[in-house]
Each structure stands twice: as C-alpha cells, then as structure tokens.
Design an enzyme around this catalytic site. Sequence first.
Site, PDB file in Angstrom:
ATOM      1  N   HIS A  90     -22.659  47.367   6.628  1.00 27.42           N
ATOM      2  CA  HIS A  90     -22.943  45.972   6.959  1.00 27.42           C
ATOM      3  C   HIS A  90     -24.440  45.757   6.850  1.00 27.42           C
ATOM      4  O   HIS A  90     -25.222  46.634   7.191  1.00 27.42           O
ATOM      5  CB  HIS A  90     -22.460  45.642   8.368  1.00 27.42           C
ATOM      6  CG  HIS A  90     -22.257  44.174   8.584  1.00 27.42           C
ATOM      7  ND1 HIS A  90     -21.076  43.536   8.268  1.00 27.42           N
ATOM      8  CD2 HIS A  90     -23.078  43.222   9.055  1.00 27.42           C
ATOM      9  CE1 HIS A  90     -21.182  42.257   8.552  1.00 27.42           C
ATOM     10  NE2 HIS A  90     -22.399  42.032   9.030  1.00 27.42           N
ATOM     11  N   ASP A 133     -17.043  36.508  17.976  1.00 27.13           N
ATOM     12  CA  ASP A 133     -18.131  36.582  16.993  1.00 27.13           C
ATOM     13  C   ASP A 133     -17.946  35.515  15.923  1.00 27.13           C
ATOM     14  O   ASP A 133     -18.908  34.875  15.499  1.00 27.13           O
ATOM     15  CB  ASP A 133     -18.205  37.960  16.324  1.00 27.13           C
ATOM     16  CG  ASP A 133     -19.217  37.934  15.179  1.00 27.13           C
ATOM     17  OD1 ASP A 133     -20.388  37.615  15.445  1.00 27.13           O
ATOM     18  OD2 ASP A 133     -18.824  38.168  14.017  1.00 27.13           O
ATOM     19  N   ARG A 161     -24.269  29.831  15.352  1.00 30.24           N
ATOM     20  CA  ARG A 161     -25.659  30.296  15.204  1.00 30.24           C
ATOM     21  C   ARG A 161     -26.232  29.871  13.862  1.00 30.24           C
ATOM     22  O   ARG A 161     -27.404  29.517  13.758  1.00 30.24           O
ATOM     23  CB  ARG A 161     -25.719  31.826  15.324  1.00 30.24           C
ATOM     24  CG  ARG A 161     -25.520  32.305  16.748  1.00 30.24           C
ATOM     25  CD  ARG A 161     -25.255  33.803  16.783  1.00 30.24           C
ATOM     26  NE  ARG A 161     -26.330  34.577  16.214  1.00 30.24           N
ATOM     27  CZ  ARG A 161     -26.157  35.646  15.416  1.00 30.24           C
ATOM     28  NH1 ARG A 161     -24.939  36.065  15.104  1.00 30.24           N
ATOM     29  NH2 ARG A 161     -27.188  36.290  14.949  1.00 30.24           N
ATOM     30  N   LYS A 173     -17.739  43.346  15.315  1.00 27.82           N
ATOM     31  CA  LYS A 173     -16.701  43.309  14.275  1.00 27.82           C
ATOM     32  C   LYS A 173     -16.539  44.653  13.580  1.00 27.82           C
ATOM     33  O   LYS A 173     -15.445  45.017  13.183  1.00 27.82           O
ATOM     34  CB  LYS A 173     -16.863  42.146  13.298  1.00 27.82           C
ATOM     35  CG  LYS A 173     -18.153  42.004  12.599  1.00 27.82           C
ATOM     36  CD  LYS A 173     -18.158  40.714  11.763  1.00 27.82           C
ATOM     37  CE  LYS A 173     -19.539  40.405  11.242  1.00 27.82           C
ATOM     38  NZ  LYS A 173     -20.316  39.568  12.154  1.00 27.82           N
TER      39      LYS A 173
HETATM   40  N1  URA Z   1     -24.678  39.807   9.981  1.00 27.65           N
HETATM   41  C1  URA Z   1     -23.804  39.525  10.983  1.00 27.65           C
HETATM   42  O1  URA Z   1     -22.615  39.802  10.862  1.00 27.65           O
HETATM   43  N2  URA Z   1     -24.260  38.960  12.079  1.00 27.65           N
HETATM   44  C2  URA Z   1     -25.558  38.649  12.264  1.00 27.65           C
HETATM   45  O2  URA Z   1     -25.906  38.139  13.299  1.00 27.65           O
HETATM   46  C3  URA Z   1     -26.470  38.935  11.226  1.00 27.65           C
HETATM   47  C4  URA Z   1     -26.003  39.521  10.075  1.00 27.65           C
END
Ligand code: URA
Length: 457
Positions: free
Chosen positions: A82, A161, A168, A187
């Site tokens: 990620h 999330d 966000r 996640k």
């Molecule tokens: N990737 C994500 O999944 N969440 C974040 O807050 C920043 C990058």
Amino acid sequence: MNPVRVIEAVRDGDSLDPDDLARFLEGYLAGEVEEYQMSAFLMAVVLKGLAPEALERLVGTMLHSGAVLDLSHLPGPRVDKHSTGGVGDKVSLVLAPLAAACGLYVPMMSGRGLGHTGGTLDKLEAIPGFRTDLSLERFAADLEAHKVAMIGQTAEIAPLDRRLYALRSVSGTVPSIPLIAASIMSKKLAEGLTGLVLDVKMGSGAFLPDRDKALELARTMVEIGARHGVPTTALPTAMDRPLGRSVGNALEVREAVECLHGGGPDDLREVTVALVVEMLAVSGAGPEGRSGAEADGSSADRGPDRDSLRTRVVERLESGAALELFSALVERQGGDPHVVEDTSRLPQAAVVEEVRSQRAGIVQEVHPFPLGRASVELGGGRIRLGQAIDPAVGFDRLVQPGDEVEEGSLLGVVHAARSEDARAAATVLREAVRVGGDPATLVPLLGTPLASSGDSP
Ligand code: URA
C-alpha cells in the site's frame, strides 16, 4: 458520549478516553454523529494529533467495523503493498500481477483518489468494463485460483475507513500521521495478510512532505503491523517529482501497461521491482526458502539476498509472465482485455494540448503537488463527495528531472475535456517545471527499508 466533547478534547489537546472515541466513531457509522461533526473531529486530529492509546483504538475500531478475511487456507504467503499516496503512482497495476508471478498471493484492496493523489481503483476503472466491486466470496475464489485479485474496499471491509477516506478527501483532512496510519493499516489488517509492504512517499508531493514526519508515519505503521502480528516493511520512495511521465487515470494505465511490456519509465520500473523484492523478503519467500509463518515482525532474520530476489523479479517482468497475469485479471474482472495490447482503446480526452519549453537547459524540478491538484481539477479526481470523475484527463509525456530540453521542446501534454481547462492546466505545467539554474537536491528514488526492529532509513 457527547460528540462535541470528543471534538473539543482533541481540539484542546486534552486526554481523550479511548472508549469515548470508539463510541464517537461507532456513532458516526450508525448515523448518530453528523458529517459536520466528523469533519470537525478530523480537522482537530490533523492539527493536534492523537495520543498512542487513542490511535490504537482508532485502528481497532476501524478494523473491526467490518469483516476480517481469513485466507489461511491459501497454501502460500499472502502479501500486499500500500502506498501513502503520490502523484503518478501507478505502481499497483504493475506490482500486483508481478508479485503474483513471483509466487505470492496478492489480495489487493485499493482506494480511490485522495486529495491531490490518484487512486488505484479509479485507474483500474479507466479500463472499459473493469469491475472493482467483486464480492468477498468472488475475491477469495479468484485469489485461490489465480493468486491475484484487485478490488475496492467492499462494504464489508473497514467500512469506517471507507466513509472517513471519502470525507477526508473533500475536507482538507488527509495530512495527519494518525489518520493516514489508521486508514491504511485498518484495511490492510482486514485482508488477512502474512506480510505487508508500505511505499512511504517522501517529498513535496507526499501528504507529509516533511522527511521526519514521513519517517514517523512509516514507523507508526510498521509498529501497528507488528502489534497485530503482520510483519510489515516500509520502503521510502521519492515523491518530490511525479512517478513516471503520466498523471491521470487512463494515461497512467497506459504507462503501467508499457511497464508490463518491459518498457515504460525507469523510475516506475525501479520502484515497482524494489517493492516486489520487499514483498518477497517480508514473506520469507526468498531463495533461502523461509516460510511466511516464520516471519515474526522483526527485521533481524529478514535477510534474503535482495540481489537474487531482484533477478527473479526482473525475470518475471521481462518474460511477460506479469503481463499475462494482468491481462487475465482484466478479463476476469470484466475489463476489455485488448487494452493490454492496444491502449488506444482506453478513454481519450477531447482536447490534447502540448506544452513547450521557453528555454534550453536541464530540467531541475517537476513539482508533483500542483500537477496532482491540476489533474483533480481537470476532472480526474473529486472535490465533492461521490463526484463522478473523467478517466481520460491529466498529463502525459512529462519531462523528468535530469532531462535535457531545447527551447521549444516538449515539457508535457495536457489532456482535458474542454479548451479552457486545458489552458489552465498548461499554465500549471509550465510553472511546475523548472529548467536550468541551480541543480535541485532530489530525494533518492529508493530509501532504506524500515522494518519493526526499529532500523532507521
Ligand atoms: N492511503 C490510504 O489508504 N489512506 C490514507 O489516508 C492515505 C493513503
């Protein structure tokens, strides 16, 4: 629990009872805490941070707001990657099939664009017909049969999330160590992984442009991974210039496909290969043959020979094995598989405008942030909740630092839906590129991997 008191406690830096925080978060999911209250809470966290116990509760509440996958029946390491978010970051499209071609199971769940950065889901959906909304059953079945599946966070996975991420993105509340760490780790921990690699972006195009803050984010996530029993490595990579030469969903798919064919820009290939090497290392699937089960979250015994791993990864890329897996994945998930051989089948913008240099010299800097934001404003990302995006817009053929240009040579190409948008984006591009003058000090493309023993990059 009074939501206003939770917001005020964070705003004033007062101690926050983790139980109150959990009730506040659960109340939001239940519709008892309003969007405006959650926005205010998120902004307070951006400005004031969260104490470690509150962060741990945030991660736990987000993780357990949905299902946690059990993929333990799969007969091999399950490793994902990620990114903390960058401009032009199309790594996942190459990395997921490449890591699978190297023998890993890759249960990849990605996000949409966030703030000025793009998201893998939006990129995949630029491929006509591609479905990222597979059920968890189908996801697990595809993984078992084909080693790789790429989907979005389903409603079942970390739904908290999912809601917060979207909020966000449109409320200026992305750049925060606890919010980014909790978002990513909740996640990823729900994916039932045996190992995780994080691409931690460093530089002005990252959400945390400050080097020390980016490294603190890396350490925070590595520690969360270790606490939850998932060996995690963070690899710092450069984000003081866009990755590759394209920014924008369909344009980035095209570049990713070029990379899978063995071409594409060197930086994209290098970052992708380095991340897959770390995925193999964290899984213990290196040439020494240690198993994922032996990995315990400490970096001490994580020393498979990176050079041999790299040789294997590059071979899998150059042999076309990763390309074949990607093409099959696109077809399985409803996408047009011919895109892989003919990228002109991807969505095309109505207006294409070349931007040329007004002077000769060496390109010193290409600022990623304005290009990322311009790509969003061209329609490639969202500025309102739930907004539809235009997959065709963005920039390509961008110069990179170190390129030599003549007066009149190309700095990049704008793809837009309308001429006035193209003109505005062309101005941004001209200003984002600095030709000549003092050489810029660039962030190294690849930093030193950080694992949970506390090694520092
Ligand atoms: N990737 C994500 O999944 N969440 C974040 O807050 C920043 C990058």
